[in-house]
Design a protein around this motif. Structure first.
Motif: not given
Length: 344
Positions: A266, A272-273, A262, A258-259
């Protein structure tokens, strides 16, 4: 004001260009061509554009098109090969929405599109118009090859994993569904309501024309060969692409996926995550230049599943082409592309 020309304005990508450019504060469509509809008013063919355009379709003319600041080609494959070169020679700039300049190897292009490549000398100059990868090159380009719809959804879903070297590049599966508008506006039995409604089917399992384009982009991200299985499906909706991408984590890969996504996206205005555990729907991107992505790791195992949705006519075609135009002319990237998706 950017003076715009459009070659081949009678298909779905052409009218989508017109719809989006009608709301663009820094662009004005000066020329739109169609050999079959020359003389007809644009608003007569597309009543949704009444009050926005006082234009008529004209025969393609290289001199008149080259007088525009940028020319979009919304044409069948092979059309841009000769006319794009003329426009470039006369000092114009070109954004091609067909596949004519996406694949860098002319022999590979000829194999998949069933005809010799008509302008191999332009392939070295053509910039692949995926802003999330080639933003700086796009800013300097004269000729942009706008990505296909399936390739956009699949590459945006997969590139972060390959760039980070976290997954096996040998076994990537892209299971993709497309709305019927992806087949174009031309009459065909497969696009009839009675044929496509209340039914879903896979097609081109042996090999789809977008396969080499996707593979080319993924191999650049991985810096290695990629083993890709790509299976497209026709689904009973008008707009939308839903790509489900399956990859396998390497044995020593330890990462917060997830990170990772993102951070990778960013600063990307049109990716759009979504929050962990989300399941993006195609209706959430209907009519807008957005790709929504979510990342899953079922049962916390080695398998990674990435869900990616776009509107095939916007982020998958005309909206992304305008995003490229904004970059070419030094405009804020989201200029004219801040619409809100249609729901329901």
């Amino acid at each position: 004001m950017i003076k715009v020309g459009i070659v081949g304005g009678t298909g779905y990508t052409g009218v989508e260009l017109l719809r989006l450019l009608a709301q663009h504060p820094e662009a004005n469509v000066d020329v739109i061509t169609s050999r079959s509809e020359a003389g007809q008013a644009v608003a007569d063919m597309y009543p949704n554009l009444r009050g926005h355009y006082d234009l008529r379709f004209t025969e393609p003319d290289a001199d008149r098109l080259a007088a525009c600041d940028v020319v979009f080609f919304a044409t069948p494959h092979g059309v841009a090969h000769s006319l794009a070169g003329e426009i470039l020679d006369k000092g114009g700039r070109v954004i091609d929405l067909s596949a004519d300049f996406r694949i860098r190897d002319p022999e590979l292009w000829a194999k998949w599109y069933g005809q010799p490549h008509g302008a191999p000398e332009l392939l070295k100059e053509a910039v692949y118009g995926l802003p999330e990868v080639n933003r700086e090159k796009i800013k300097q380009a004269r000729l942009i090859a706008a990505p296909g719809c399936y390739p956009t959804a699949v590459q945006l879903a997969t590139i972060p994993l390959l760039e980070a070297g976290l997954v096996s590049a040998d076994d990537i599966i892209a299971d993709c569904k497309s709305g019927v508008s992806g087949a174009g506006r031309g009459a065909s039995v497969g696009s009839l309501l009675c044929e496509s409604s209340e039914s879903m089917m896979a097609y081109a399992v042996a090999g789809h024309r977008h396969l080499p384009e996707i593979q080319q982009g993924l191999e650049e991200a991985a810096q290695s060969d990629v083993g890709l299985t790509f299976v497209p499906h026709l689904t009973p909706m008008i707009r939308g692409i839903h790509a489900t991408v399956y990859t396998q984590l390497l044995d020593d890969a330890e990462v917060d996926l997830q990170t990772l996504f993102e951070k990778r996206y960013a600063n990307e205005p049109f990716v759009d995550v979504m929050p962990a555990g989300s399941h993006p729907a195609t209706r959430s991107v209907k009519g807008v230049n957005m790709c929504r992505i979510s990342i899953h790791r079922p049962q916390n195992g080695k398998r990674v599943v990435v869900l990616s949705v776009i509107d095939n006519l916007v982020k998958g075609a005309s909206g992304q082409a305008i995003q490229n135009m904004n970059l070419m002319f030094g405009l804020p990237e989201a200029t004219g592309l801040n619409q809100v998706a249609l729901m329901p």
